[in-house]
Motif scaffolding. Structure first.
Motif, PDB file in Angstrom:
ATOM      1  N   GLU A   5      27.827  -5.573 -25.211  1.00  0.00           N
ATOM      2  CA  GLU A   5      27.550  -4.159 -24.918  1.00  0.00           C
ATOM      3  C   GLU A   5      27.558  -3.923 -23.410  1.00  0.00           C
ATOM      4  OE1 GLU A   5      23.994  -2.778 -26.765  1.00  0.00           O
ATOM      5  OE2 GLU A   5      24.702  -3.281 -28.783  1.00  0.00           O
ATOM      6  N   ASP A   6      27.017  -4.844 -22.654  1.00  0.00           N
ATOM      7  CA  ASP A   6      27.045  -4.723 -21.198  1.00  0.00           C
ATOM      8  C   ASP A   6      28.479  -4.729 -20.676  1.00  0.00           C
ATOM      9  OD1 ASP A   6      24.326  -4.597 -21.006  1.00  0.00           O
ATOM     10  OD2 ASP A   6      24.054  -6.725 -20.503  1.00  0.00           O
ATOM     11  N   THR A   9      29.998  -1.350 -21.479  1.00  0.00           N
ATOM     12  CA  THR A   9      29.448  -0.345 -20.561  1.00  0.00           C
ATOM     13  C   THR A   9      30.050  -0.498 -19.170  1.00  0.00           C
ATOM     14  OG1 THR A   9      27.376  -0.360 -21.793  1.00  0.00           O
ATOM     15  CG2 THR A   9      27.316   0.591 -19.592  1.00  0.00           C
ATOM     16  N   ARG A  12      33.570   0.807 -19.174  1.00  0.00           N
ATOM     17  CA  ARG A  12      33.590   2.279 -19.181  1.00  0.00           C
ATOM     18  C   ARG A  12      33.297   2.830 -17.788  1.00  0.00           C
ATOM     19  NH1 ARG A  12      30.494   3.785 -24.796  1.00  0.00           N
ATOM     20  NH2 ARG A  12      32.218   3.224 -26.178  1.00  0.00           N
TER      21      ARG A  12
END
Length: 158
Positions: A5-6, A9, A12
């Motif tokens: 997830e990091d 992120t 992005r």
């Protein structure tokens, strides 16, 4: 899972920064498009360069400086503000201000002259033909007998 997830992120954020920078950089081949909108080879390369610079930890300012150094000041949509660009950007204002000032001065002189001519008439001093023409221009109402507020009255009646 947490590391994935990091990573997403972070990717992005890199993509958002790259798009923001790309919208402010002019395509050197197209000239009228940003590199974000252009499909020219140089635009694709510049987008990749920007993403690589972001991943290397460079700030937006450092990236803009590098692009400006490599491709010249015209590659950026917002050129830096210096004395040369100030003169270019402010010259229309200076010309308009000078023209407005001259117009206002002439109107002031004309009104001053009308007052002097009116005083001369009261004193019994005859007017020259040019002075008579000026007085008639000032004292004659506009054609059509409309006042300066008639357009406002027509607007309110509709």
């Amino acid at each position: 899972m947490e590391g994935e997830e990091d990573q997403v992120t972070k990717q992005r954020l890199v993509e958002a920064r790259a798009r923001n920078i790309s919208h402010n950089v002019r395509c050197t081949e197209c000239g009228s498009q940003s590199i974000e909108d252009s499909q020219a080879d140089i635009a694709i390369l510049l987008r990749k360069l920007i993403r690589d610079e972001i991943k290397a930890g460079k700030s937006d300012k450092e990236i803009y400086t590098k692009l400006e150094d490599d491709f010249g000041e015209t590659v950026l949509y917002a050129p830096k503000f210096d004395m040369q660009t100030a003169a270019i950007w402010l010259s229309p204002l200076l010309v308009a201000g000078a023209a407005g000032g001259l117009w206002a001065y002439k109107k002031h002189r004309q009104k001053t002259n009308v007052h002097i001519m009116a005083l001369n008439l009261v004193r019994g001093i005859p007017l020259t033909p040019k002075e008579k023409e000026t007085m008639l221009d000032v004292l004659t109402p506009p054609p059509g007998g409309t006042s300066s507020l008639s357009w406002w009255k027509r607007l309110l009646q509709q």
